[in-house]
Design an enzyme around this catalytic site. Structure first.
Site, PDB file in Angstrom:
ATOM      1  CD  GLU A  61      31.117  54.823  42.221  1.00 52.94           C
ATOM      2  OE1 GLU A  61      30.477  55.834  42.526  1.00 52.94           O
ATOM      3  OE2 GLU A  61      32.351  54.837  42.007  1.00 52.94           O
ATOM      4  CG  HIS A  71      51.942  33.465  39.767  1.00 48.17           C
ATOM      5  ND1 HIS A  71      53.093  32.708  39.836  1.00 48.17           N
ATOM      6  CD2 HIS A  71      52.014  34.168  38.604  1.00 48.17           C
ATOM      7  CE1 HIS A  71      53.834  32.954  38.765  1.00 48.17           C
ATOM      8  NE2 HIS A  71      53.205  33.835  37.998  1.00 48.17           N
ATOM      9  CE  LYS A 113      31.065  60.126  50.122  1.00 47.64           C
ATOM     10  NZ  LYS A 113      31.058  60.994  48.909  1.00 47.64           N
TER      11      LYS A 113
END
Length: 354
Positions: A237, A253, A347
């Site tokens: 950001e 892993h 948005k």
């Protein structure tokens, strides 16, 4: 010759909303948030919860991950973070829900609040206002109202400390060493602030080292991985850069094998940042050492080390290290650290969908 990051006008030239100043004031924000939380009216719970949960998104949910780490080390019940429109099916009257939205208008959080109310969850709201404050007041739920008016990602103190303080007051967490943690942040300002020259400032040096590179943030353990996730969001950001985050031992892993042929991915400038506090187990330290021996010819390895003694202090201080780094990296990238035009566009488009 002085480094550009030692020129305050260079750091602030594309920072009209003073993200640098908001970063510097983080310790004061945390102290103010604690005072607000301790003054809030929090009636005792009728029954001890079997589960505590925080629902929120983005910067408003970031604090929940830290609270979860505290609960895993010290809590009296499980703690989960919910980032969705609804709560899990098992949430109910035994679930204490913290509804956290800095603006008070986050659509997912408002939907989850309604779901929690329907399920009979006891609710505590943390917000600066908006619809969430209106609903909590009308429904009679405790409300911790914090100051608004700044980007949520700069308001971690307002969104985290009240939840920790409430859990302490309700007996779900032991007494927390708040002042020791805040003193570690004060030390961070003295070590990493804009007035500290480049040759003595590890956050400026790290920003320069990450400039122009693809970075990978590795937490040396569970809570360190939580902090790595926060660093990722801040670099995304504030600095407008891609970075990736993972944690030991899980990365050994799977992700370790991604380095084998990483040179074929046209990313020639990899950098790793190890996030740690120096007290990790011998096994974890050995994992990091062996991993970096294997990766050594593919990426430069840097480190960031926490300050303070308590878990709260170490989490907050290591997070603060990343905040400073992301602001300096934004200056080097010649971007406005506050600007979120792409998020606002998203948005706006979503608002048109029923």
């Amino acid at each position: 010759m002085a480094h550009p990051l030692d020129d305050l006008s260079f750091v602030k030239r594309l920072d009209p909303k003073d993200m640098l100043g908001l970063t510097e004031r983080f310790p004061a924000q945390c102290r103010e948030a604690l005072a607000i939380a301790r003054a809030a009216d929090l009636p005792p719970l009728s029954n001890p919860p079997t589960l505590a949960m925080l629902t929120g998104l983005g910067g408003s949910a970031a604090g929940g991950d830290f609270v979860r780490a505290l609960f895993e080390a010290q809590g009296s019940c499980p703690f989960q973070v919910n980032r969705d429109y609804s709560l899990p099916s098992f949430a109910g009257p035994g679930t204490l829900l913290f509804a956290v939205s800095y603006s008070g208008n986050t659509e997912e959080t408002l939907a989850a609040y309604a779901d929690a109310k329907k399920k009979g969850c006891p609710i505590i709201a943390v917000t600066s206002g908006g619809k969430l404050a209106e609903l909590a007041a009308a429904d009679g739920y405790p409300l911790i109202r914090v100051p608004g008016g700044q980007p949520p990602r700069t308001a971690l103190g307002y969104l985290l400390i009240p939840v920790v303080a409430a859990c302490e007051a309700l007996g779900l967490l032991p007494a927390q060493p708040f002042e020791e943690a805040f003193a570690a942040l004060d030390e961070g300002v003295r070590a990493w602030g804009a007035e500290v020259p480049y040759d003595q400032n590890p956050t400026k040096q790290l920003a320069q080292s990450l400039f122009g590179k693809v970075s990978v943030l590795y937490g040396l353990g569970g809570w360190q991985g939580v902090v790595a996730g926060r660093w990722k969001a801040q670099i995304n950001e504030n600095s407008k850069n891609h970075t990736f985050a993972h944690a030991f031992p899980e990365l050994n892993h799977n992700e370790i094998l991604g380095w084998v042929a990483c040179g074929k991915q046209n990313a020639k400038h990899w950098a790793i940042v190890l996030l740690h506090d120096g007290t990790e187990s011998a096994k974890l330290k050995a994992r990091a050492r062996i991993t970096f021996e294997l990766i050594g010819d593919r990426a430069q390895v840097f480190e960031a080390r926490a300050l303070g003694q308590s878990l709260l202090a170490r989490m907050l201080s290591l997070t603060f290290f990343g905040d400073w780094t992301s602001i300096y990296l934004a200056a080097l990238n010649e971007v406005d650290p506050e600007n979120i035009d792409w998020l606002n566009h998203l948005k706006g488009e979503l608002a048109n969908i029923p």
